[in-house]
Design an enzyme around this catalytic site. Sequence first.
Site, PDB file in Angstrom:
ATOM      1  N   LYS A   1      49.828  57.978  25.806  1.00  0.00           N
ATOM      2  CA  LYS A   1      50.506  57.647  24.551  1.00  0.00           C
ATOM      3  C   LYS A   1      51.224  58.859  23.953  1.00  0.00           C
ATOM      4  CE  LYS A   1      48.144  53.387  23.631  1.00  0.00           C
ATOM      5  NZ  LYS A   1      47.187  53.272  24.751  1.00  0.00           N
TER       6      LYS A   1
HETATM    7  C1  LIG Z   1      47.058  52.144  25.576  1.00  0.00           C
HETATM    8  C2  LIG Z   1      46.436  52.366  26.911  1.00  0.00           C
HETATM    9  C3  LIG Z   1      46.646  51.489  28.007  1.00  0.00           C
HETATM   10  C4  LIG Z   1      47.439  50.211  27.870  1.00  0.00           C
HETATM   11  O1  LIG Z   1      48.816  50.436  27.722  1.00  0.00           O
HETATM   12  P1  LIG Z   1      49.780  49.244  27.216  1.00  0.00           P
HETATM   13  O2  LIG Z   1      51.105  49.874  27.038  1.00  0.00           O
HETATM   14  O3  LIG Z   1      49.170  48.776  25.912  1.00  0.00           O
HETATM   15  O4  LIG Z   1      49.768  48.182  28.253  1.00  0.00           O
HETATM   16  C5  LIG Z   1      46.077  51.817  29.219  1.00  0.00           C
HETATM   17  N1  LIG Z   1      45.323  52.923  29.371  1.00  0.00           N
HETATM   18  C6  LIG Z   1      45.091  53.773  28.351  1.00  0.00           C
HETATM   19  C7  LIG Z   1      44.218  54.962  28.589  1.00  0.00           C
HETATM   20  C8  LIG Z   1      45.637  53.545  27.091  1.00  0.00           C
HETATM   21  O5  LIG Z   1      45.402  54.394  26.068  1.00  0.00           O
END
Ligand SMILES: *Cc1c(COP(=O)(O)O)cnc(C)c1O
Length: 470
Positions: free
Chosen positions: A112
């Site tokens: 993120k």
């Molecule tokens: C947010 C997240 C996901 C999922 O990603 P999306 O874009 O919501 O599909 C997968 N793995 C981790 C570690 C995350 O923080």
Amino acid sequence: MRFVSTRGEAPVLGFEDVLLTGLARDGGLYVPETWPKLSPGEITAMAGQPYAAVAAAIMQKFIEDEVPGDELTAITAVAYATFSHRAVAPLVQLGPSDWILELFHGPTLSFKDLAMQVLGRLMERTLARRGKRATIIGATSGDTGSAAIEAFRGRDAIDIFILHPHGRTSDVQRKQMTTVHDANVHNIAIGGTFDDCQAIVKALFNDHALRDRLSLAGVNSINWARIMAQVVYYFTAAVALGAPARKASFCVPTGNFGDVFAGSVAKAMGLPVEQLVVATNQNDILYRALQSGAYEPHAVIPTTSPSMDIQVSSNFERALYEAAGRRPERVRELMSGMATGGGVRLSNSEMAALGAVFSAERAGEADVTATIRTTAADTGYVLDPHTAVAVVAAGRVKRPHRQIPMITLATAHPAKFPDAVGAAIGSRPELPEVVKQRLSAEERYSVLANDVRAVADFVCARTRAGGPRP
Ligand SMILES: *Cc1c(COP(=O)(O)O)cnc(C)c1O
């Protein structure tokens, strides 16, 4: 570039307005009016370039002249300078045709950061130019909150309020938020569950008078700018392995469908992507929908990959909009069917359109633990549980062309989930030293009741956005 709502009843906006708006006023999600294309020559020219330079080139296609090229280049340069690896998003080889794309070298150790570090700087620039302030409010069960706090800390035009369920987050995840002491950062522990936190945030956004007065902004993955920033690593990874001359496939740990949707955007822009695998844990609504056409929520099951414990994935609406031939009336019909709780059925042509881009696999908890263990034993590489879900999926999906590399996205550092990883390999992975030191700082947060009024009063008393209270 102009952006339209998937539900067709909100104003058409430019990039900067979409950046600050988040969810469209008609409840839909913003998407570009058309997909910008990159020529094979432009893709070839990305080889060997710094990540930040490729990021600026790709994002410019969506932002156009709303942020001039030299400013955008400067923004991506400082955003990705916060990463601890010089490649920003490096590849690791696990098998003859199997690769891991490490997306966890940012300040909070999850993918993120790749979008949030850019989003924070783009929002600050737009607000400063307009002489405005904004209030960011979000709920988190894990990675989003810390990535947002790290991206918005110390920013003059923005105050950020992040709600987490009191006593229900992991130690590492909570400390990544509560050890940040900047005056514009407000951590709120709610006496309730993650769903309670989310319901409070939703209620605040639905109070349109409050939303306008405080200039409330959201930073979850419905914000188009996050998707845009995530398109970049599909290009850098594929190019490193020979694109555009050679195709690449990707396998993506999926929750809200933002990350994997960004992969489909890369494909729409001209990247030669063979397969795009949606990997789900036991919360498998997307797997079931892509297999059978029945898009039906079940109850959420807690797993060792909590960031994927989601039933209704908000970004799937963007994929449905494309699959429905960009007809907002059909999206409205599907979404009102979902809102009434029973689920909806996708048409044959919608299924064919989705199937041309996405395939899906699901992993159970025992598979995840076994895969973390065998991968460590066979290669020495330690997977986090989210990445392990996708490694299971990549092993299961049919691959007619073994010469096309399968790139699995590693979305979190294994040390963020020491219990699950420790249970699989017998020892708890260590956090990087800089992160460990930061987390030893004093924790600061306010505890509030599970009550919308209490949170609204808290936010109004502290945000610098908006006028005096009426
Ligand atoms: C947010 C997240 C996901 C999922 O990603 P999306 O874009 O919501 O599909 C997968 N793995 C981790 C570690 C995350 O923080």
